[in-house]
Write a protein that holds these residues in place. Sequence first.
Motif, mmCIF file in Angstrom:
data_model
loop_
_atom_site.group_PDB
_atom_site.id
_atom_site.type_symbol
_atom_site.label_atom_id
_atom_site.label_comp_id
_atom_site.label_asym_id
_atom_site.label_seq_id
_atom_site.Cartn_x
_atom_site.Cartn_y
_atom_site.Cartn_z
ATOM 1 N N TYR A 115 14.438 37.160 33.506
ATOM 2 C CA TYR A 115 12.988 37.392 33.519
ATOM 3 C C TYR A 115 12.685 38.884 33.586
ATOM 4 C CZ TYR A 115 8.112 37.309 34.948
ATOM 5 O OH TYR A 115 6.759 37.526 35.014
ATOM 6 N N ARG A 116 13.399 39.590 34.453
ATOM 7 C CA ARG A 116 13.188 41.045 34.568
ATOM 8 C C ARG A 116 13.549 41.747 33.263
ATOM 9 N NH1 ARG A 116 13.941 45.464 38.374
ATOM 10 N NH2 ARG A 116 13.394 47.288 37.126
ATOM 11 N N ASP A 132 9.364 43.954 27.246
ATOM 12 C CA ASP A 132 8.021 43.599 26.801
ATOM 13 C C ASP A 132 8.061 42.430 25.808
ATOM 14 O OD1 ASP A 132 5.258 43.809 26.905
ATOM 15 O OD2 ASP A 132 5.180 45.171 25.177
ATOM 16 N N THR A 133 8.834 41.417 26.206
ATOM 17 C CA THR A 133 8.956 40.215 25.387
ATOM 18 C C THR A 133 8.820 38.988 26.284
ATOM 19 O OG1 THR A 133 10.291 39.123 23.672
ATOM 20 C CG2 THR A 133 11.487 40.012 25.549
ATOM 21 N N SER A 134 8.711 37.856 25.673
ATOM 22 C CA SER A 134 8.583 36.606 26.413
ATOM 23 C C SER A 134 9.910 36.249 27.092
ATOM 24 C CB SER A 134 8.177 35.483 25.453
ATOM 25 O OG SER A 134 8.396 34.224 26.037
ATOM 26 N N ILE A 152 14.437 35.595 25.774
ATOM 27 C CA ILE A 152 15.722 35.909 26.406
ATOM 28 C C ILE A 152 16.439 34.610 26.781
ATOM 29 C CG2 ILE A 152 16.852 37.060 28.360
ATOM 30 C CD1 ILE A 152 15.586 38.939 26.218
ATOM 31 N N GLY A 153 15.702 33.678 27.340
ATOM 32 C CA GLY A 153 16.305 32.391 27.703
ATOM 33 C C GLY A 153 16.913 31.690 26.502
#
Length: 110
Positions: free
Chosen positions: A20-21, A27-29, A33-34
């Motif tokens: 999340y960090r 500056d993305t959702s 990343i998940g």
Amino acid sequence: MSYELERIEELCRERGWSHYRLAREMDTSPNNIGNLFRRTTVPSIPTIRRICEVMGITMAQFYSTDGEQITLNPQQRRMLELYDHLDQTSKLRAEAYMEGLSAKGPADQT
């Protein structure tokens, strides 16, 4: 898991960052990343570049396998940027040209 995903995990652990960090810093959702980790796909070069940017490292440092920190001066950075924009044939020509300019050819390098 790919080398790139393992490396991202390692860099996040070193910084105490969650996925999340990392997403916030980029500056993305967080879903973006998940999804990288859920799909276990190799991240794109632009994604890796952005991760390097927010983590304050170079691509060379990202891919370093010996832990050595490589610092590029502005001229070296510019050369790599130019190189990145060449097609494969032009890259080979540029490498041959630079080898010809250097005192040591490819066979002499250690």
